[in-house]
Design a protein around this motif. Structure first.
Motif, PDB file in Angstrom:
ATOM      1  N   MET B  54       0.855  -1.189   0.000  1.00 50.96           N
ATOM      2  CA  MET B  54       0.000   0.000   0.000  1.00 50.96           C
ATOM      3  C   MET B  54       0.885   1.230   0.000  1.00 50.96           C
ATOM      4  O   MET B  54       1.903   1.269   0.679  1.00 50.96           O
ATOM      5  N   LEU B  55       0.460   2.224  -0.736  1.00 45.93           N
ATOM      6  CA  LEU B  55       1.075   3.548  -0.633  1.00 45.93           C
ATOM      7  C   LEU B  55       0.095   4.406   0.146  1.00 45.93           C
ATOM      8  O   LEU B  55      -1.083   4.439  -0.187  1.00 45.93           O
ATOM      9  N   LEU B  56       0.583   5.051   1.186  1.00 43.18           N
ATOM     10  CA  LEU B  56      -0.310   5.847   2.022  1.00 43.18           C
ATOM     11  C   LEU B  56       0.194   7.270   2.108  1.00 43.18           C
ATOM     12  O   LEU B  56       1.396   7.529   2.012  1.00 43.18           O
ATOM     13  N   ARG B  57      -0.740   8.173   2.287  1.00 41.58           N
ATOM     14  CA  ARG B  57      -0.356   9.576   2.403  1.00 41.58           C
ATOM     15  C   ARG B  57      -1.141  10.191   3.536  1.00 41.58           C
ATOM     16  O   ARG B  57      -2.333   9.936   3.693  1.00 41.58           O
ATOM     17  N   VAL B  96      -4.205   6.474  -7.850  1.00 45.62           N
ATOM     18  CA  VAL B  96      -4.007   5.842  -6.550  1.00 45.62           C
ATOM     19  C   VAL B  96      -4.538   6.650  -5.371  1.00 45.62           C
ATOM     20  O   VAL B  96      -4.299   6.300  -4.251  1.00 45.62           O
ATOM     21  N   LEU B  97      -5.245   7.724  -5.680  1.00 46.88           N
ATOM     22  CA  LEU B  97      -5.671   8.561  -4.575  1.00 46.88           C
ATOM     23  C   LEU B  97      -7.146   8.443  -4.276  1.00 46.88           C
ATOM     24  O   LEU B  97      -7.927   9.275  -4.678  1.00 46.88           O
ATOM     25  N   PRO B  98      -7.531   7.378  -3.605  1.00 49.79           N
ATOM     26  CA  PRO B  98      -8.913   7.359  -3.165  1.00 49.79           C
ATOM     27  C   PRO B  98      -9.061   8.400  -2.066  1.00 49.79           C
ATOM     28  O   PRO B  98      -8.069   8.970  -1.616  1.00 49.79           O
ATOM     29  N   LYS B  99     -10.261   8.623  -1.633  1.00 51.55           N
ATOM     30  CA  LYS B  99     -10.499   9.693  -0.662  1.00 51.55           C
ATOM     31  C   LYS B  99      -9.760   9.487   0.658  1.00 51.55           C
ATOM     32  O   LYS B  99      -9.522  10.404   1.401  1.00 51.55           O
ATOM     33  N   ASP B 100      -9.388   8.232   0.936  1.00 52.17           N
ATOM     34  CA  ASP B 100      -8.805   7.993   2.253  1.00 52.17           C
ATOM     35  C   ASP B 100      -7.276   8.003   2.262  1.00 52.17           C
ATOM     36  O   ASP B 100      -6.659   7.702   3.261  1.00 52.17           O
ATOM     37  N   GLY B 101      -6.665   8.349   1.148  1.00 54.61           N
ATOM     38  CA  GLY B 101      -5.214   8.493   1.143  1.00 54.61           C
ATOM     39  C   GLY B 101      -4.448   7.191   1.058  1.00 54.61           C
ATOM     40  O   GLY B 101      -3.234   7.163   1.170  1.00 54.61           O
ATOM     41  N   ILE B 102      -5.164   6.091   0.859  1.00 53.55           N
ATOM     42  CA  ILE B 102      -4.494   4.796   0.815  1.00 53.55           C
ATOM     43  C   ILE B 102      -4.602   4.210  -0.576  1.00 53.55           C
ATOM     44  O   ILE B 102      -5.673   4.196  -1.161  1.00 53.55           O
ATOM     45  N   GLU B 104      -3.945   0.561  -2.405  1.00 54.53           N
ATOM     46  CA  GLU B 104      -3.575  -0.822  -2.130  1.00 54.53           C
ATOM     47  C   GLU B 104      -3.240  -1.544  -3.431  1.00 54.53           C
ATOM     48  O   GLU B 104      -3.833  -1.266  -4.468  1.00 54.53           O
TER      49      GLU B 104
END
Lengths: 117, 295
Positions: B54-57, B96-102, B104
């Motif tokens: 996962m890439l998270l922001r 890759v930017l869903p609303k929740d910043g994650i 997968e």
């Protein structure tokens, strides 16, 4: 009813931040962000979409947040605080969801730490 | 822009990144690159199956979580490279930017999503950069031993490395992954593709009956226990076509992965200059044989 893509909002916000907030030319910004001079024009016309890495460099140079450039907040100094990333984490399954939440919390603390320091 | 071109660009982006950072030796360390880019990387507990990465922001901070349950270093490094792809590749902010910043990613995917394929190709280019890889690859004899050697040099998975070998080898090489009686995928090096009128081994087609692999796969314990076998075989048994040539067929059971890796190699096929009269159309060939990396 289509929401604009992040890259659509980005090109407008980039231009606003550069011209109105900082009053820089495109090459001023490129130099400060360590990017090739022509790249800013490409980003502002939308002919090129940025990577997260470029997004972060531009946000740092302009002293705005990546959330502002992505159109998630309207105040350039604000990151998406409040209920940041815990929305929609529901899409992940059980274990992953918990792990992701913990990790995001840690990243959030890092942002706080930076601001504090 | 064709997909083949986009995937090539993704690999080149990774290679450019290495150059920028003066990384000129194998193995490449994706963890160090992440750290250097201010990205926090953490392994998920090995009890957690779920997504491979996962890439998270959060705000301006980025992080990568990766799966460790397979205890496979090559898989883990490839997963981190894949997430770095989402971070460094142009345009991935929309994907890759869903609303929740994650964001997968899923392991061992056969995803046809172009962004996922781009991230895979970025990872392949990052961990197995063309110049360094080729230099090492092409001074060795083609075959499984070389694939294994490159796996050790790049610290990548056997499968991903085998695919990269087929892509960059000057020799005739075919890399085939099968499960039981079925082909999962097959990649041919340019020299192997020079054989006239090959019949393409498609995903889901049967492992050709006369091959060592077909016999090998009739016993699942061969796969599970990681047995190995090598034999000479006529390339037409595998790939059809109109020209007989002996190749070495090396077969390896991939253990609990449940699949079999077959490497066909020859030092003589495709080395003469005068067999270009029946070559396939280049563009069509490139599209059809564009590698889909697996970890």
């Amino acid at each position: 009813m289509n929401e604009p893509q992040p890259s659509e909002i980005f090109k407008e916000r980039l231009k606003t931040a550069r011209e109105q907030f900082r009053k820089w030319s495109q090459s001023d910004l490129a130099a400060r962000a360590g990017l090739p001079p022509s790249s800013i024009a490409h980003f502002e016309t939308g002919s090129r979409k940025p990577s997260f890495d470029t997004l972060r460099r531009l946000a740092n140079a302009l002293e705005v947040t990546t959330d502002y450039l992505l159109g998630r907040v309207d105040d350039p100094a604000l990151a998406e605080a409040g209920d940041p990333l815990y929305r929609d984490v529901g899409k992940l399954t059980g274990h992953d969801r918990e792990i992701a939440k913990d990790f995001l919390k840690m990243l959030a603390e890092r942002s706080q730490g930076k601001k504090g320091g | 822009m064709t997909q083949a071109f986009r995937l090539k660009m993704a690999k080149q982006k990774a290679e450019a990144l290495l150059k920028e950072r003066n990384i000129s030796a194998l193995p490449v360390d994706p963890f160090a690159i992440a750290a250097d880019s201010g990205i926090e990387v953490r392994g998920k507990p090995d009890t957690a199956v779920g997504v491979s990465g996962m890439l998270l922001r959060h705000g301006d901070n980025f992080g990568i979580l990766y799966a460790t349950h397979l205890h496979n270093e090559g898989f883990e490094r490839f997963s981190v490279g894949h997430e770095l792809g989402h971070y460094f590749l142009d345009g991935h902010i929309d994907h890759v930017l869903p609303k929740d910043g994650i964001h997968e990613s899923h392991a061992g995917f056969v995803s046809s999503d172009p962004y996922e394929l781009e991230a895979d190709n970025f990872s392949a280019g990052l961990l197995m950069p063309e110049t360094l890889f080729k230099r090492e690859l092409n001074r060795r004899r083609p075959g499984f031993e070389t694939v294994e050697h490159m796996t050790g040099r790049c610290r990548t998975s056997l499968t991903a490395t085998a695919i990269r070998c087929a892509e960059l080898s000057n020799d005739a090489l075919a890399v085939i992954i099968s499960t039981g009686s079925m082909i999962d995928f097959c990649f041919l090096s340019d020299a192997m593709k020079s054989l006239p009128q090959l019949s393409w081994l498609r995903k889901g087609s049967a492992v050709p009956a006369g091959t060592g692999t077909a016999r090998f796969n009739t016993k699942p314990e061969n796969v599970r226990s990681g047995e190995r076998l090598a034999q000479d075989i006529d390339v037409m048994e595998w790939l059809g076509g109109t020209r007989r040539a002996t190749v070495c067929e090396e077969i390896v059971g991939l253990g609990r992965y449940g699949k079999t890796l077959t490497v066909l190699s020859s030092e003589s096929i495709g080395q003469d200059q005068d067999d270009d009269d029946q070559e396939e159309d280049d563009e069509a060939t490139a599209e059809r044989w564009t590698p889909r990396f697996r970890r």
